[in-house]
Scaffold this motif. Structure first.
Motif, mmCIF file in Angstrom:
data_model
loop_
_atom_site.group_PDB
_atom_site.id
_atom_site.type_symbol
_atom_site.label_atom_id
_atom_site.label_comp_id
_atom_site.label_asym_id
_atom_site.label_seq_id
_atom_site.Cartn_x
_atom_site.Cartn_y
_atom_site.Cartn_z
ATOM 1 N N THR A 1 12.274 -29.223 -26.986
ATOM 2 C CA THR A 1 11.788 -28.700 -28.274
ATOM 3 C C THR A 1 10.455 -29.381 -28.568
ATOM 4 O O THR A 1 10.070 -30.350 -27.896
ATOM 5 N N GLY A 2 9.768 -28.896 -29.602
ATOM 6 C CA GLY A 2 8.520 -29.539 -30.006
ATOM 7 C C GLY A 2 8.722 -31.001 -30.342
ATOM 8 O O GLY A 2 7.912 -31.870 -29.987
ATOM 9 N N GLU A 3 9.841 -31.302 -31.032
ATOM 10 C CA GLU A 3 10.122 -32.689 -31.404
ATOM 11 C C GLU A 3 10.343 -33.559 -30.170
ATOM 12 O O GLU A 3 9.916 -34.720 -30.114
ATOM 13 N N HIS B 1 4.457 -25.342 -27.226
ATOM 14 C CA HIS B 1 3.268 -25.372 -26.379
ATOM 15 C C HIS B 1 2.468 -26.623 -26.729
ATOM 16 O O HIS B 1 2.042 -26.798 -27.875
ATOM 17 N N TRP B 2 2.265 -27.493 -25.753
ATOM 18 C CA TRP B 2 1.534 -28.749 -25.963
ATOM 19 C C TRP B 2 0.285 -28.729 -25.096
ATOM 20 O O TRP B 2 0.324 -28.299 -23.939
ATOM 21 N N VAL B 3 -0.838 -29.195 -25.616
ATOM 22 C CA VAL B 3 -2.095 -29.244 -24.866
ATOM 23 C C VAL B 3 -2.748 -30.599 -25.083
ATOM 24 O O VAL B 3 -2.776 -31.112 -26.199
ATOM 25 N N CYS B 4 -3.289 -31.153 -23.971
ATOM 26 C CA CYS B 4 -4.025 -32.411 -24.079
ATOM 27 C C CYS B 4 -5.142 -32.399 -23.045
ATOM 28 O O CYS B 4 -4.936 -31.966 -21.897
ATOM 29 N N ASP B 5 -6.324 -32.884 -23.441
ATOM 30 C CA ASP B 5 -7.469 -32.848 -22.524
ATOM 31 C C ASP B 5 -7.740 -34.207 -21.887
ATOM 32 O O ASP B 5 -8.833 -34.464 -21.367
ATOM 33 N N THR C 1 4.015 -23.528 -31.507
ATOM 34 C CA THR C 1 5.107 -22.740 -30.939
ATOM 35 C C THR C 1 4.551 -21.879 -29.803
ATOM 36 O O THR C 1 3.338 -21.663 -29.707
ATOM 37 N N ALA C 2 5.459 -21.386 -28.961
ATOM 38 C CA ALA C 2 5.010 -20.606 -27.796
ATOM 39 C C ALA C 2 5.907 -19.401 -27.612
ATOM 40 O O ALA C 2 7.030 -19.340 -28.127
#
Length: 610
Positions: free
Chosen positions: A83-85, A150-154, A163-164
């Motif tokens: 989950t997001g958490e 949905h997680w994004v990191c550069d 959410t996705a």
């Protein structure tokens, strides 16, 4: 609603540290991410077995895909999902590890769960930033009523979480490959990495439409389930183009540590073919390294095979073993298992063991030299072979020779040859006295002899050409000389003058009339010193510089040639003495060059004179 935040870490510079120092080898990002995907699948299987997941497991294959145009590598699983958490907890807070928490929660219910989880999701996941400028996670938890995330990191400490739209449970990790990592956009490169690290992972791994791994390699099975053909087939998979192994040892222990594996004895003959890095170390079926010197005893580095243990401590990048008590216990266990297997082979099929001795003798002697506990076990099955080709254990051989080969000081003298052909005349002289001669011509035998002299009571080893046979095993009775003291002195002087070589020390001895007129020997002590110097042993030996050759020339007072030399004119005496000396050189393979030419000419003249 989209959420933005900072990853919970203690330093702004975590990613450069990961990229430069934590992982020395960039290719292992694929091992870590694929291992994590397998972890998630294994966890879901465990929950299903515990009845905590009631849904259909379905196909759990982990898929690795490459899109060269979009410059992405995607690792997809149908495991637990998040989950997001949970993403915030497991990905953002490096201090928490999903795998560790899972084990703690379920270890009471399912002891096997702990061993099915490869590693900790935390730092392993961040190895992705070694090759990616941006990483995305699309994940949906197996739990009902949860939203996909949905997680994004550069690669900075900033991330976004939203959410996705993802229908199926599981996780997709998408790497946007950086410009300096183009090599990882080649399918062949990815396939090579997957084959190296993931070949035996317990969940199917698919790449380009093909499953690249065996999920149940034979070391995970019970020996009773396997045939000899299974073992030899697996060996060929590990080492293509190798000769079949001599035999193998299946390791399987769960207390006081967890260890499985198969060690193979390859054919190495009597040469020191130290083919290191042939044993592969795995942790729960993930390939870690083939640098196993801390886990496997030094003398068994010649073996081939696989060791798999979740209990071997690794540093955070899993690249290096960390020596500790667990590793020492594993090392000791492997030594014991090898010794037990060899003892069993010897006991059950001595003839077969003797046939294999030319191949396995090297392992055994190396082990006895380097490991005291192994010596204690091996001394009852280590073999020696005599010039007649008969094998003996060490206790058997002591029993065999002790009646006949004791000297006047009650020392048992073991006679040996390092080259039965070159030392034939000396071997024959020993056998004429009823003595037995061993063949000790292996690369470790000079060290092995030294060890046996320390271990065996009142026993000494002498090479057959180290002295005249009467002096090799000195008995209480002596042979009388037919010459007077005055004649012996004259004979010694005649030979010393004819030989004219400071390295040749002439002495007149009362030998049997049937013995050769002149015998050249290199004393045992001197030869051993030279051997040690040549092989770089002996510690401070090098400080003495190169030891000069120093031979003993024994002139046989009781041979008819001695009488001829004494009665001849000075010129003839010198010629006869030189001829007898050259014959002795010839017997030792030491007559060469001009000396050999002169000997042939002199022989022709002597024949013509007769």
């Amino acid at each position: 609603m989209q959420e933005k935040g900072s990853i919970s870490i203690h330093t702004e510079n975590i990613f450069p540290i990961i990229k430069k120092f934590l992982y020395s080898d960039h290719e292992i990002f694929l091992r870590e991410l694929t291992s994590n995907a397998v972890d998630a699948s294994q966890k879901l299987k465990s929950l299903a077995q515990l009845g905590e997941f009631k849904g259909e497991l379905g196909d759990l294959t982990v898929k690795v895909s490459l899109d060269k145009e979009k410059r992405t590598i995607t690792i997809s699983d149908r495991g637990l999902g998040m989950t997001g958490e949970e993403i915030k907890k497991y990905i953002n807070q490096i201090a928490f590890s999903g795998a560790t928490e899972f084990v703690e929660k379920y270890k009471e219910k399912d002891a096997a769960a702990k061993d099915q989880i490869i590693g900790q999701f935390g730092l392993g996941f961040y190895s992705a930033f070694m090759v990616a400028k941006e990483v995305e996670i699309f994940s949906r938890s197996y739990k009902e009523g949860t939203e996909a995330a949905h997680w994004v990191c550069d690669g900075s400490t900033e991330f976004s979480l939203d959410t996705a739209d993802k229908a199926d449970r599981g996780t997709d990790v998408v790497l946007h490959v950086a410009e300096d990592s183009d090599e990882f956009l080649e399918p062949a490169r990815l396939r090579t990495i997957l084959t190296k690290y993931c070949k035996f992972l317990p969940i199917p791994i698919e790449f380009e439409g093909e499953v690249i791994n065996q999920t149940t390699p034979i070391w995970t099975k019970q020996p009773s389930e396997l045939t000899d053909e299974d073992y030899t087939k697996f060996y060929q998979e590990l080492y293509p183009f190798s000769e079949p192994p001599l035999f193998w040892i299946h390791l399987n222990v769960d207390y006081p540590f967890n260890l499985t594996g198969i060690l193979y004895f390859p054919k190495v003959k009597d040469e020191l073919q130290f083919q290191r890095n042939k044993i592969q170390l795995y942790s729960r079926q993930v390939f870690i390294t083939d640098e196993v010197k801390d886990v496997v005893p030094e003398f068994l580095m010649l073996l081939h095979g696989v060791i798999d243990s979740p209990d071997i401590p690794l540093n955070v990048s899993r690249s290096f073993l960390q020596a500790d008590a667990a590793v020492r216990k594993i090392n000791t266990y492997i030594t014991k298992k090898v010794a037990d297997k060899l003892a069993e082979l010897f006991r059950k099929d001595r003839a077969g063991f003797e046939e294999k001795w030319s191949d396995i003798g090297l392992f055994v002697k190396y082990g006895m030299l380097s490991d005291e506990k192994f010596y204690e076990k091996a001394k009852d099955f280590a073999l020696v072979k005599n010039t007649a080709g008969k094998f003996f254990t060490l206790p058997e051989y002591q029993e065999f020779i002790q009646a006949n080969q004791k000297d006047k000081n009650e020392q048992t003298v073991v006679l040996y040859t390092t080259d039965a052909e070159a030392q034939h005349s000396f071997v024959e002289a020993a056998q004429d006295r009823g003595y037995d001669v061993l063949e000790l011509n292996g690369p470790l035998d000079s060290h092995f002899i030294g060890q046996l002299e320390q271990k065996l009571e009142k026993t000494t080893f002498k090479r057959v050409d180290a002295d005249t046979i009467g002096k090799l095993i000195e008995k209480a009775e002596t042979t009388e000389s037919v010459l007077s003291d005055e004649e012996k002195t004259k004979l010694q002087q005649l030979f010393a003058k004819a030989i004219n070589n400071e390295q040749m020390h002439v002495q007149v001895e009362a030998l049997s009339p049937q013995d050769a007129p002149v015998i050249i020997t290199l004393p045992e002590f001197m030869r051993r010193m030279k051997d040690m110097q040549r092989t770089g042993g002996g510690g401070g030996m090098q400080m003495f510089g190169s030891l000069p050759d120093s031979y003993t020339v024994s002139v046989n007072a009781n041979n008819a040639v001695a009488q001829r030399v004494l009665k001849a004119s000075d010129e003839d005496a010198a010629r006869l003495a030189r001829q007898a000396f050259d014959l002795a050189l010839l017997a030792q393979g030491m007559l060469k060059g001009e000396a050999l030419t002169q000997f042939v000419k002199r022989s022709a003249e002597l024949l013509a004179a007769e």
